[in-house]
Design a protein around this motif. Structure first.
Motif, PDB file in Angstrom:
ATOM      1  N   PHE A  39      10.293  63.200  -2.699  1.00  0.00           N
ATOM      2  CA  PHE A  39      11.198  64.485  -2.992  1.00  0.00           C
ATOM      3  C   PHE A  39      11.070  65.205  -1.753  1.00  0.00           C
ATOM      4  O   PHE A  39      12.236  65.635  -1.299  1.00  0.00           O
ATOM      5  CB  PHE A  39      10.507  65.384  -3.897  1.00  0.00           C
ATOM      6  CG  PHE A  39      11.260  66.722  -4.119  1.00  0.00           C
ATOM      7  CD1 PHE A  39      12.311  67.011  -4.935  1.00  0.00           C
ATOM      8  CD2 PHE A  39      10.637  67.729  -3.744  1.00  0.00           C
ATOM      9  CE1 PHE A  39      12.826  68.245  -5.062  1.00  0.00           C
ATOM     10  CE2 PHE A  39      11.230  69.195  -3.716  1.00  0.00           C
ATOM     11  CZ  PHE A  39      12.231  69.202  -4.433  1.00  0.00           C
ATOM     12  N   GLU A  65      13.226  63.010   1.085  1.00  0.00           N
ATOM     13  CA  GLU A  65      14.653  62.982   0.866  1.00  0.00           C
ATOM     14  C   GLU A  65      15.355  64.467   0.844  1.00  0.00           C
ATOM     15  O   GLU A  65      16.532  64.551   1.359  1.00  0.00           O
ATOM     16  CB  GLU A  65      14.957  62.055  -0.502  1.00  0.00           C
ATOM     17  CG  GLU A  65      14.235  60.966  -0.482  1.00  0.00           C
ATOM     18  CD  GLU A  65      14.542  60.326  -2.000  1.00  0.00           C
ATOM     19  OE1 GLU A  65      15.103  60.972  -2.849  1.00  0.00           O
ATOM     20  OE2 GLU A  65      13.835  59.212  -2.124  1.00  0.00           O
ATOM     21  N   ARG A  66      14.697  65.367   0.232  1.00  0.00           N
ATOM     22  CA  ARG A  66      15.461  66.637   0.115  1.00  0.00           C
ATOM     23  C   ARG A  66      15.095  67.845   1.185  1.00  0.00           C
ATOM     24  O   ARG A  66      15.672  68.442   1.541  1.00  0.00           O
ATOM     25  CB  ARG A  66      15.154  67.143  -1.557  1.00  0.00           C
ATOM     26  CG  ARG A  66      15.749  66.291  -2.264  1.00  0.00           C
ATOM     27  CD  ARG A  66      15.495  66.801  -3.899  1.00  0.00           C
ATOM     28  NE  ARG A  66      15.789  65.844  -4.891  1.00  0.00           N
ATOM     29  CZ  ARG A  66      15.832  66.340  -6.037  1.00  0.00           C
ATOM     30  NH1 ARG A  66      15.940  67.436  -6.427  1.00  0.00           N
ATOM     31  NH2 ARG A  66      16.019  65.259  -7.055  1.00  0.00           N
TER      32      ARG A  66
END
Length: 253
Positions: free
Chosen positions: A159, A162-163
């Motif tokens: 998480f 990627e974000r």
């Protein structure tokens, strides 16, 4: 973590609880500050030294053992399913982050957009996930150790990669308290291992400081994030110009 490291960790927590500083330990043991800091950083304690520091705190080594047992009874890593449920629900993930940083029920209501009923609902989910125990009068008991870690290559780590990676790095790091370092060089394997140990020590220091500051009010603390990464690597643009081993041999011939 070795038993010695666990005992040293408990000893650090005891020092903080009793308000005893490293310089107090150094004076009592007739040692230099540098020696005391190294003892704690490297967990290089003899049984005699442990006993001396315990006497300074008016506790026994058995008390440290009990502290280690109490500390180790908490979760130090979430399961794959627990992490998946957190990242799937941003509001739940936020509440989990806040309670692990010692926000009380009232603190969350004051600083974030949750009604009491909404927050109870999220806390009940964390209780079901066995991350907290929701007590009467909305008190929160953490079931996670203060030094817990995300799963390596797990849902939460993915998480953040990627974000949040680009969002975190999209900054000039010029304000006070911000640090930006990109270092590159040619190191031996021995030097690389030593540098990796420094990085692991930095991680331990970060967690120790985080735990030390937990007793401070929210106004005295700010959210701080740190990324430390190291690996053998060349930029792709450099790699395309690099000769293959067989080609280098032919050139030498």
């Amino acid at each position: 973590m070795s038993q010695t490291q666990a005992l040293v960790g408990a000893l650090k927590r005891a020092l903080k609880t009793h308000g005893v500083r490293y310089q107090d330990v150094a004076r009592d043991l007739c040692l230099s500050m540098a020696t005391v800091k190294r003892m704690f950083a490297e967990s290089s304690f003899t049984l005699e030294r442990f006993d001396q520091v315990c006497r300074l705190l008016s506790i026994d080594i058995t008390d440290l053992v009990k502290m280690v047992e109490a500390h180790s009874s908490k979760l130090i890593e979430l399961s794959e399913q627990q992490e998946r449920e957190l990242v799937a629900d941003p509001r739940l993930f936020l509440v989990a982050y806040l309670v692990t940083n010692r926000y009380s029920f009232a603190d969350i209501i004051e600083y974030y957009h949750f009604s009491e009923l909404e927050l109870i609902h999220e806390l009940a989910k964390l209780d079901r996930l066995k991350l907290i125990e929701l007590l009467p009068k909305n008190r929160i008991k953490l079931l996670i150790a203060t030094n817990f870690s995300w799963r390596k290559n797990g849902p939460i780590q993915h998480f953040f990669v990627e974000r949040l990676r680009d969002e975190f790095l999209h900054n000039d790091f010029s304000r006070p308290g911000e640090v930006w370092m990109v270092l590159s060089g040619m190191l031996s394997q021995a030097s690389t291992r030593k540098l990796a140990e420094y990085a692991r020590r930095l991680e331990r220091d970060f967690k120790d400081l985080n735990e030390t500051d937990m007793h401070l009010s929210l106004e005295q603390r700010q959210q701080v994030s740190m990324i430390v990464a190291m690996r053998p690597w060349r930029p792709a643009a450099f790699q395309t110009l690099r000769r293959e081993p067989a080609e280098r041999k032919s050139k030498l011939a």
